[in-house]
Design a protein around this motif. Structure first.
Motif, PDB file in Angstrom:
ATOM      1  N   ARG A 110     -34.425  -8.419  44.761  1.00 49.96           N
ATOM      2  CA  ARG A 110     -34.070  -9.827  44.985  1.00 49.96           C
ATOM      3  C   ARG A 110     -32.567  -9.972  45.232  1.00 49.96           C
ATOM      4  NH1 ARG A 110     -31.666 -13.822  42.807  1.00 49.96           N
ATOM      5  NH2 ARG A 110     -31.136 -12.623  40.927  1.00 49.96           N
ATOM      6  N   LYS A 111     -31.768  -9.297  44.414  1.00 48.48           N
ATOM      7  CA  LYS A 111     -30.310  -9.373  44.557  1.00 48.48           C
ATOM      8  C   LYS A 111     -29.852  -8.829  45.907  1.00 48.48           C
ATOM      9  CE  LYS A 111     -29.185  -9.063  39.616  1.00 48.48           C
ATOM     10  NZ  LYS A 111     -28.595  -8.203  38.560  1.00 48.48           N
ATOM     11  N   ASN A 112     -30.586  -7.841  46.441  1.00 47.18           N
ATOM     12  CA  ASN A 112     -30.209  -7.240  47.729  1.00 47.18           C
ATOM     13  C   ASN A 112     -30.739  -8.022  48.928  1.00 47.18           C
ATOM     14  OD1 ASN A 112     -28.723  -5.191  46.566  1.00 47.18           O
ATOM     15  ND2 ASN A 112     -30.447  -3.762  46.477  1.00 47.18           N
ATOM     16  N   GLY A 113     -31.455  -9.125  48.655  1.00 47.49           N
ATOM     17  CA  GLY A 113     -31.853 -10.003  49.749  1.00 47.49           C
ATOM     18  C   GLY A 113     -33.305  -9.956  50.149  1.00 47.49           C
ATOM     19  N   ALA A 114     -34.171  -9.399  49.301  1.00 45.95           N
ATOM     20  CA  ALA A 114     -35.602  -9.354  49.644  1.00 45.95           C
ATOM     21  C   ALA A 114     -36.129 -10.758  49.906  1.00 45.95           C
ATOM     22  CB  ALA A 114     -36.393  -8.690  48.520  1.00 45.95           C
ATOM     23  N   ALA A 115     -36.995 -10.862  50.935  1.00 46.70           N
ATOM     24  CA  ALA A 115     -37.579 -12.166  51.275  1.00 46.70           C
ATOM     25  C   ALA A 115     -38.930 -12.363  50.612  1.00 46.70           C
ATOM     26  CB  ALA A 115     -37.727 -12.280  52.785  1.00 46.70           C
ATOM     27  N   ALA A 116     -39.603 -11.267  50.264  1.00 51.34           N
ATOM     28  CA  ALA A 116     -40.918 -11.343  49.625  1.00 51.34           C
ATOM     29  C   ALA A 116     -41.203 -10.036  48.907  1.00 51.34           C
ATOM     30  CB  ALA A 116     -42.009 -11.632  50.658  1.00 51.34           C
ATOM     31  N   ILE A 117     -42.148 -10.093  47.971  1.00 50.75           N
ATOM     32  CA  ILE A 117     -42.522  -8.929  47.169  1.00 50.75           C
ATOM     33  C   ILE A 117     -44.011  -8.659  47.359  1.00 50.75           C
ATOM     34  CG2 ILE A 117     -42.603  -7.944  44.840  1.00 50.75           C
ATOM     35  CD1 ILE A 117     -39.756  -8.585  45.754  1.00 50.75           C
ATOM     36  N   ILE A 161     -37.763  -5.094  40.903  1.00 51.70           N
ATOM     37  CA  ILE A 161     -37.896  -6.321  41.688  1.00 51.70           C
ATOM     38  C   ILE A 161     -36.612  -7.153  41.645  1.00 51.70           C
ATOM     39  CG2 ILE A 161     -39.072  -8.558  41.764  1.00 51.70           C
ATOM     40  CD1 ILE A 161     -41.653  -7.093  41.076  1.00 51.70           C
ATOM     41  N   GLU A 162     -35.983  -7.231  40.494  1.00 47.81           N
ATOM     42  CA  GLU A 162     -34.750  -8.013  40.382  1.00 47.81           C
ATOM     43  C   GLU A 162     -33.661  -7.413  41.272  1.00 47.81           C
ATOM     44  OE1 GLU A 162     -32.059 -10.897  39.484  1.00 47.81           O
ATOM     45  OE2 GLU A 162     -34.230 -10.868  39.192  1.00 47.81           O
ATOM     46  N   ASN A 163     -33.567  -6.077  41.315  1.00 48.55           N
ATOM     47  CA  ASN A 163     -32.603  -5.423  42.215  1.00 48.55           C
ATOM     48  C   ASN A 163     -32.907  -5.771  43.659  1.00 48.55           C
ATOM     49  OD1 ASN A 163     -31.576  -4.229  39.964  1.00 48.55           O
ATOM     50  ND2 ASN A 163     -32.123  -2.125  40.505  1.00 48.55           N
ATOM     51  N   LEU A 213     -39.310  -7.136  53.204  1.00 53.97           N
ATOM     52  CA  LEU A 213     -40.461  -7.157  52.307  1.00 53.97           C
ATOM     53  C   LEU A 213     -40.313  -5.948  51.390  1.00 53.97           C
ATOM     54  CD1 LEU A 213     -43.338  -8.044  51.393  1.00 53.97           C
ATOM     55  CD2 LEU A 213     -44.230  -6.495  53.153  1.00 53.97           C
ATOM     56  N   PHE A 214     -40.240  -6.184  50.074  1.00 54.17           N
ATOM     57  CA  PHE A 214     -40.124  -5.089  49.108  1.00 54.17           C
ATOM     58  C   PHE A 214     -41.506  -4.749  48.585  1.00 54.17           C
ATOM     59  CE2 PHE A 214     -39.353  -3.644  44.624  1.00 54.17           C
ATOM     60  CZ  PHE A 214     -38.859  -2.389  44.967  1.00 54.17           C
ATOM     61  N   VAL A 215     -41.927  -3.488  48.803  1.00 54.73           N
ATOM     62  CA  VAL A 215     -43.245  -3.021  48.365  1.00 54.73           C
ATOM     63  C   VAL A 215     -43.075  -2.206  47.093  1.00 54.73           C
ATOM     64  CG1 VAL A 215     -45.339  -1.792  49.020  1.00 54.73           C
ATOM     65  CG2 VAL A 215     -43.974  -2.949  50.784  1.00 54.73           C
ATOM     66  N   CYS A 216     -43.720  -2.624  46.024  1.00 54.09           N
ATOM     67  CA  CYS A 216     -43.612  -1.948  44.725  1.00 54.09           C
ATOM     68  C   CYS A 216     -44.576  -0.766  44.675  1.00 54.09           C
ATOM     69  CB  CYS A 216     -43.921  -2.914  43.588  1.00 54.09           C
ATOM     70  SG  CYS A 216     -42.914  -4.395  43.576  1.00 54.09           S
ATOM     71  N   ILE A 217     -44.036   0.443  44.654  1.00 53.28           N
ATOM     72  CA  ILE A 217     -44.842   1.661  44.596  1.00 53.28           C
ATOM     73  C   ILE A 217     -44.756   2.260  43.199  1.00 53.28           C
ATOM     74  CG2 ILE A 217     -45.134   4.000  45.496  1.00 53.28           C
ATOM     75  CD1 ILE A 217     -45.865   1.876  47.511  1.00 53.28           C
ATOM     76  N   LYS A 218     -45.906   2.592  42.638  1.00 53.58           N
ATOM     77  CA  LYS A 218     -45.929   3.243  41.328  1.00 53.58           C
ATOM     78  C   LYS A 218     -45.811   4.752  41.539  1.00 53.58           C
ATOM     79  CE  LYS A 218     -48.463   1.461  38.087  1.00 53.58           C
ATOM     80  NZ  LYS A 218     -49.575   0.937  37.246  1.00 53.58           N
ATOM     81  N   GLY A 219     -44.662   5.310  41.162  1.00 55.64           N
ATOM     82  CA  GLY A 219     -44.434   6.741  41.331  1.00 55.64           C
ATOM     83  C   GLY A 219     -44.715   7.491  40.047  1.00 55.64           C
ATOM     84  N   TYR A 220     -44.468   8.811  40.092  1.00 56.82           N
ATOM     85  CA  TYR A 220     -44.707   9.647  38.916  1.00 56.82           C
ATOM     86  C   TYR A 220     -43.476   9.708  38.013  1.00 56.82           C
ATOM     87  CZ  TYR A 220     -49.129  11.041  40.923  1.00 56.82           C
ATOM     88  OH  TYR A 220     -50.409  11.020  41.424  1.00 56.82           O
ATOM     89  N   VAL A 221     -42.334   9.278  38.564  1.00 56.61           N
ATOM     90  CA  VAL A 221     -41.104   9.260  37.777  1.00 56.61           C
ATOM     91  C   VAL A 221     -40.631   7.825  37.569  1.00 56.61           C
ATOM     92  CG1 VAL A 221     -38.707  10.030  37.650  1.00 56.61           C
ATOM     93  CG2 VAL A 221     -40.459  11.537  38.641  1.00 56.61           C
ATOM     94  N   THR A 222     -40.634   7.039  38.636  1.00 55.50           N
ATOM     95  CA  THR A 222     -40.197   5.644  38.542  1.00 55.50           C
ATOM     96  C   THR A 222     -41.281   4.716  39.093  1.00 55.50           C
ATOM     97  OG1 THR A 222     -39.110   5.759  40.705  1.00 55.50           O
ATOM     98  CG2 THR A 222     -37.767   6.258  38.774  1.00 55.50           C
ATOM     99  N   ASP A 223     -41.179   3.445  38.718  1.00 54.37           N
ATOM    100  CA  ASP A 223     -42.152   2.435  39.149  1.00 54.37           C
ATOM    101  C   ASP A 223     -41.401   1.308  39.842  1.00 54.37           C
ATOM    102  OD1 ASP A 223     -44.045   0.443  39.443  1.00 54.37           O
ATOM    103  OD2 ASP A 223     -44.872   0.660  37.425  1.00 54.37           O
ATOM    104  N   GLY A 224     -41.729   1.087  41.108  1.00 57.05           N
ATOM    105  CA  GLY A 224     -41.042   0.065  41.883  1.00 57.05           C
ATOM    106  C   GLY A 224     -41.128  -1.329  41.290  1.00 57.05           C
ATOM    107  N   HIS A 225     -42.159  -1.581  40.485  1.00 59.15           N
ATOM    108  CA  HIS A 225     -42.297  -2.894  39.853  1.00 59.15           C
ATOM    109  C   HIS A 225     -41.118  -3.202  38.917  1.00 59.15           C
ATOM    110  CE1 HIS A 225     -46.430  -2.022  41.143  1.00 59.15           C
ATOM    111  NE2 HIS A 225     -46.633  -3.328  41.137  1.00 59.15           N
ATOM    112  N   ARG A 260     -32.815  -0.040  46.604  1.00 57.85           N
ATOM    113  CA  ARG A 260     -31.460   0.200  47.103  1.00 57.85           C
ATOM    114  C   ARG A 260     -31.384   0.070  48.618  1.00 57.85           C
ATOM    115  NH1 ARG A 260     -31.040   5.887  44.110  1.00 57.85           N
ATOM    116  NH2 ARG A 260     -33.111   5.900  45.078  1.00 57.85           N
ATOM    117  N   ARG A 261     -32.548   0.158  49.285  1.00 58.67           N
ATOM    118  CA  ARG A 261     -32.561   0.059  50.748  1.00 58.67           C
ATOM    119  C   ARG A 261     -33.008  -1.311  51.253  1.00 58.67           C
ATOM    120  NH1 ARG A 261     -34.888   6.028  52.673  1.00 58.67           N
ATOM    121  NH2 ARG A 261     -33.308   7.243  51.551  1.00 58.67           N
ATOM    122  N   VAL A 262     -33.176  -2.226  50.323  1.00 56.85           N
ATOM    123  CA  VAL A 262     -33.542  -3.589  50.703  1.00 56.85           C
ATOM    124  C   VAL A 262     -32.357  -4.264  51.387  1.00 56.85           C
ATOM    125  CG1 VAL A 262     -34.087  -5.879  49.806  1.00 56.85           C
ATOM    126  CG2 VAL A 262     -35.290  -3.883  48.917  1.00 56.85           C
TER     127      VAL A 262
END
Length: 495
Positions: free
Chosen positions: A56-63, A52-54, A37-49, A30-32
């Motif tokens: 991309r839609k918000n304008g990420a240049a790389a993952i 990725i599509e969100n 650069l969007f960094v995918c963090i594996k959390g205890y409740v949600t997983d950033g992986h 949501r802050r992209v």
């Protein structure tokens, strides 16, 4: 900044396919923003992986990912641990502000907020510009910034360091939680001074065992230049033996580098002597309790290690103010005392009750609860401690979160029943405080434990405004109004 520059210290599992310009970093899709650069963090409740599509839609240049992800038409880079990688790219993005500051870290179950505040006070008293990162708030000089957690995520942490550098700060003093160490929020940072206060039962919902909790804390002493350790604490003694850095010790009961003697405790604070390097000097701190001596010793040892003269430190402690929600006395204009303290662990609760017993002339009344969705093992322990040390207890809610409040209370009550202490149960915390005030006797000291600096209650998933200082004043005003009305009616009926 070029992607290759951001990733200069990251061990990639695959080489960069194309070097592009990066304008920002985000681990929350949501802050992209365009160019991030969007960094995918594996959390205890949600997983950033999964987002990725969100991104991309918000304008990420790389993952930057840890797990294999589908092609979304963007450069995808892989690191073995994206939490570590997030810290590394954040440091690079902000041009390594951590290397432009003298960094002081404080860890331990209790005392972190007070010790960091005291160190900041001493440094500022010595003419330094200081940043503070902690549970209550973040500060740059006299400017206050909100704090969401004890130790920020690495991206926010390096942004704070950068802001401190730009505003002329020379030092950053911060609380470092066991969670932040385990989750690599301070990864890649070398601290000039690391302070250890104590280790008592807490956070076992996360760490599961006390050994895991200890090992997380000890990680700090593998990444610092000098350790300052409480030699009266068993875990502190162990850290002194196992630390990878030189260690300075402080204590009251054990022979150490900085040892407090001739301690005098009063409602106004503590006075004591400090023996160090064959010399003795006096110190005074306007916060009551034996634990205040430990906090002052930790700050003193850390500041001497930073080359601040002992006399200057003693003068600074003399005028240092207490921390909101730590042994904080609320002004009430009554013949009893109300004190707010953050004590939310067995050791913390024991410390504040013993402190009050040293100066209370009447009953010690302890009002407390335990947080929901947190370590349940400590609940009966805290109930027993409160019952053993108090004259009367009121068991109530703290932040029940998604647990049933009465279920938490019943677990506390199981420990309370092992004592002979009289007590009552009032689930609603405001009603419990009202009851404590209504039944207060001259000379009583009422301890409201658990909330401390917090100005909210978390019930379910909702954070509701709840400031105990406001609640106390509202209840006192209501009582005064009711008494005035009663006196008025009585006067009207007098012949």
């Amino acid at each position: 900044m070029k992607l290759s520059q951001l990733l200069e210290n990251v061990s990639l599992l695959r080489p960069i396919s194309q070097d592009i310009e990066i304008t920002g970093i985000a681990y929350d899709s949501r802050r992209v923003k365009p160019g991030s650069l969007f960094v995918c963090i594996k959390g205890y409740v949600t997983d950033g992986h999964s987002y990725i599509e969100n991104a991309r839609k918000n304008g990420a240049a790389a993952i930057l990912a840890q797990d294999e992800v589908p092609d979304v038409g963007l450069p995808i880079l892989y690191a073995q641990d994206t939490r570590k990688a997030l810290a590394q790219v954040s440091a690079a993005f902000y041009d390594h502000p951590e290397k432009k500051l003298k960094l002081v870290a404080v860890t331990g179950t209790n005392g972190k907020t007070t010790v960091t505040t005291l160190i900041k006070s001493v440094l500022e008293f010595s003419g330094k510009v200081v940043g503070l990162i902690g549970t209550n708030e973040n500060q740059i000089g006299s400017r206050t910034l909100p704090a969401e957690r004890t130790t920020p995520e690495s991206l926010e942490l390096f942004a704070l360091f950068d802001e401190m550098v730009r505003e002329g700060a020379e030092y950053a003093v911060m609380e470092v939680s066991s969670h932040s160490l385990f989750l690599h929020r301070v990864y890649g940072i070398t601290f000039d001074i690391a302070v250890f206060t104590n280790l008592t039962q807490d956070h076992l919902d996360f760490h599961e065992t006390m050994e895991n909790y200890y090992l997380a804390k000890r990680m700090l002493f593998d990444v610092c230049k000098t350790g300052v350790v409480n030699a009266d604490d068993e875990a502190g003694k162990r850290i002194a033996k196992e630390a990878a850095c030189p260690v300075i010790t402080y204590s009251i009961d054990t022979l150490s580098d900085f040892q407090a003697t001739d301690i005098k405790v009063s409602p106004r604070g503590v006075i004591f002597n400090v023996s160090a390097d064959g010399q003795t000097f006096s110190a005074r701190l306007g916060i009551p309790g034996k634990f205040s001596v430990y906090n002052a010793l930790a700050a003193l040892a850390a500041c001497i290690s930073l080359s601040i003269p002992p006399a200057k430190i003693a003068d600074a402690l003399l005028v240092a103010k207490g921390v909101k929600g730590r042994a904080e006395t609320v002004y009430t204009r009554t013949d009893y005392t109300i004190l707010i303290d953050y004590a939310h662990t067995p050791d913390g609760l024991e410390n504040i009750i013993k402190t009050v017993k040293d100066f209370a002339t009447g009953r010690v009344v302890t009002l407390f609860g335990c947080g929901g969705d947190r370590d349940p093992v400590k609940r009966p322990i805290m109930g027993e401690i409160a019952g053993q040390l108090s004259d009367f207890c009121i068991i109530t809610s703290d932040n029940p979160r998604t647990e049933a409040p009465m279920s938490i209370i019943e677990q506390i009550e199981a420990g309370m029943k092992r004592t002979a202490c009289a007590y009552t149960v009032i689930e609603n915390r405001r009603e419990a405080i009202s009851y404590a005030i209504e039944t207060a006797q001259p000379g009583d000291c009422i301890i409201l434990a658990g909330k401390g600096h917090e100005t909210y209650q978390i019930i379910g998933t909702e954070k509701r405004h709840f400031d105990e200082r406001e609640v106390i004043q509202e209840i006192l005003a209501e009582r005064e109004k009711a008494n005035t009305s009663a006196d008025s009616v009585k006067g009207d009926n007098t012949i």
